[in-house]
Write an enzyme that holds these catalytic residues in place. Sequence first.
Site: not given
Length: 312
Positions: A113, A238, A268
């Site tokens: 990430c 993020h 995500n």
Amino acid sequence: MNGSRIAAVGHYQPAKVLTNEDLAGLVDTSDEWITSRVGIRTRHIAGPDEPVDELAAHAAAKALAAAGLGPGDIDLVLVATSTAVDRSPNMAARVAARLGIPSPAAMDVNVVCAGFTHALATADHAVRAGASTRALVIGADKMSDVTDWSDRTTCVLVGDGAGAAVVEASDESRIGPVLWGSVPEMGHAVRIEGTPARFAQEGQSVYRWATTQLPPIARKACERAGLAPEDLAGVVLHQANLRIIEPLAEKLGAVNAVVARDVAESGNTSAASIPLAFSKLVEQGAVSTGDPVLLFGFGGNLSYAGQVVRCP
């Protein structure tokens, strides 16, 4: 020239949209359960005929077009991803081949990430050192490939997509110094492992780490750019989930900044989440050319990397 800048950005998402109601037909969940816990309403899911390099190439082509450049103008391709199926050729080489980029240095960066902000820092360093003239930096992940769709704790989170930036030499530094690091002994908190590979995480451990340990680190990233958090026009963290994004942004103290909340519609998307959300802010006019924006990636490996950039 002894600096670098982001000349343009671009993003891409697959056409298929998976809603919370759709997920409720797959696992024991509901729209209310998902939105109240992670703030996600929809996510885009790539089909079996849409590999990661295709997502990446679409986003990269848009960034090149926005910069008014062609494939021959690029001499470095960096792709941040953790969902490559094959070991070789790497994702960067595949993207370069799709776009017709001649003889670039081509490297993948796997920091999950936090991958895009690591790759962006690497491109900044290469350009400022004279090793590259123009770099294509891409974050792309197909999380649907590594998801257990019977596990409601993870399948409600993920989405697929890509975002890209063109980095080139500049007479001033418009990409701030990176602040990066990790907690390697806690690498087990976020995993993509096994055969077949599957995404798993220790949600509470990640939440506590992100909301308590990361705010002072994000502030230090601002300090390295010579700015206070209140000077920021935008904050792109993020896009893990809103329960992490909102308290982290509040503790950062960027009171005048637009905070990206693309996770609500994209889920995500791992390494894609920051360039995807940043490109949308630019496209929507939520931030303007020259505005300072903090990009801050965190997650897998409990790694983090952040820098303040000036908007293209």
